[in-house]
Design a protein around this motif. Structure first.
Motif, PDB file in Angstrom:
ATOM      1  N   SER A  10     -20.980 -10.729  -8.443  1.00 24.00           N
ATOM      2  CA  SER A  10     -19.533 -10.729  -8.638  1.00 24.00           C
ATOM      3  C   SER A  10     -18.874 -11.762  -7.725  1.00 24.00           C
ATOM      4  O   SER A  10     -17.965 -12.477  -8.128  1.00 24.00           O
ATOM      5  CB  SER A  10     -18.964  -9.334  -8.371  1.00 24.00           C
ATOM      6  N   GLU A  14     -16.683 -15.022  -8.867  1.00 24.89           N
ATOM      7  CA  GLU A  14     -15.328 -15.303  -8.386  1.00 24.89           C
ATOM      8  C   GLU A  14     -15.247 -16.689  -7.758  1.00 24.89           C
ATOM      9  O   GLU A  14     -14.263 -17.411  -7.939  1.00 24.89           O
ATOM     10  CB  GLU A  14     -14.904 -14.229  -7.379  1.00 24.89           C
ATOM     11  N   THR A 106      -5.983 -13.108  -8.398  1.00 26.65           N
ATOM     12  CA  THR A 106      -6.230 -12.341  -7.175  1.00 26.65           C
ATOM     13  C   THR A 106      -5.672 -10.923  -7.292  1.00 26.65           C
ATOM     14  O   THR A 106      -6.329  -9.944  -6.919  1.00 26.65           O
ATOM     15  CB  THR A 106      -5.600 -13.045  -5.972  1.00 26.65           C
ATOM     16  N   GLU A 108      -5.082  -9.299 -10.100  1.00 31.67           N
ATOM     17  CA  GLU A 108      -5.889  -8.584 -11.105  1.00 31.67           C
ATOM     18  C   GLU A 108      -7.212  -8.123 -10.505  1.00 31.67           C
ATOM     19  O   GLU A 108      -7.686  -7.014 -10.775  1.00 31.67           O
ATOM     20  CB  GLU A 108      -6.135  -9.503 -12.303  1.00 31.67           C
ATOM     21  N   LEU A 109      -7.814  -8.999  -9.676  1.00 35.05           N
ATOM     22  CA  LEU A 109      -9.068  -8.644  -9.023  1.00 35.05           C
ATOM     23  C   LEU A 109      -8.882  -7.451  -8.092  1.00 35.05           C
ATOM     24  O   LEU A 109      -9.727  -6.543  -8.046  1.00 35.05           O
ATOM     25  CB  LEU A 109      -9.603  -9.847  -8.235  1.00 35.05           C
ATOM     26  N   ARG A 113     -10.694  -3.907  -8.369  1.00 37.28           N
ATOM     27  CA  ARG A 113     -11.468  -3.317  -7.269  1.00 37.28           C
ATOM     28  C   ARG A 113     -11.016  -1.881  -6.998  1.00 37.28           C
ATOM     29  O   ARG A 113     -11.839  -0.997  -6.755  1.00 37.28           O
ATOM     30  CB  ARG A 113     -11.303  -4.173  -6.017  1.00 37.28           C
TER      31      ARG A 113
END
Length: 204
Positions: A10, A14, A106, A108-109, A113
């Motif tokens: 992952s 990224e 960022t 959305e990430l 998470r």
């Protein structure tokens, strides 16, 4: 729970996404640097050419101004400057778009998470519940097997008692039949004896 391999892959994904997102900016700045170098080379060549020409003006200051006008007024140099400015403006605009997209990615990430953390927690809870249900089903299966065995034993016992009852009934009927025969024989004998006593009393 995600493994270290998934986290590593992952992170690589990224990194590649960010590098590709800024690729247009890198290319624009590379083009800008190339055009700047071309512009500087053109300016140097023009200055060298003007320096090698005969001085027609007695005033060095006027000559310097005319040289600068000549350099700046050159069609090739002016077009290059305009093109460089356009590339710089486009690069800045592209960089702004990339920054906005990077911020969106960022955020959305971060959401993913958080959702992944919640999902992992939920998966843990469901795994515990599944383990409890599996244990309960195993215990219930053992209980059902025990009850099925008990039912089978009761059925066998019932069959055995039924056979014994039938045999006892047959024996009882046989005894009743024999008892009836004995009573009938005894009654017949008593009747014969009574008749005999009656006959004797008549003769006397």
């Amino acid at each position: 729970m995600p493994s270290w391999r998934d986290d590593y892959l992952s992170a690589l994904h990224e990194r590649d996404k960010k590098e590709k997102a800024n690729e247009a900016v890198y290319n624009s700045y590379a083009k800008l640097a190339d055009r700047t170098a071309t512009l500087q080379a053109a300016r140097s060549a023009e200055v060298t050419r003007l320096q090698e020409e005969p001085r027609s003006s007695p005033n060095p200051k006027d000559h310097k101004i005319s040289r600068e006008k000549a350099v700046l007024g050159s069609p090739t140099t002016g077009d290059t400057i305009t093109k460089v400015r356009q590339d710089l403006s486009e690069a800045q605009r592209s960089r702004g778009l990339m920054e906005a997209k990077l911020q969106s990615v960022t955020e959305e990430l971060q959401k993913l998470r958080i959702q992944s953390s919640l999902d992992s927690k939920r998966i843990g809870e469901l795994s515990k519940e599944k383990a409890m249900l599996t244990t309960g089903m195993r215990d219930r299966d053992e209980e059902l097997r025990g009850k099925a065995k008990l039912l089978e034993d009761v059925h066998d016992e019932t069959v055995s008692l039924t056979l014994q009852l039938n045999m006892a009934e047959e024996h009882s009927q046989k005894l009743r039949h024999e008892n009836k025969e004995l009573v009938d024989r005894w009654m017949a004998r008593m009747g014969q004896e009574a008749d005999a006593m009656n006959d004797e009393s008549k003769f006397s």
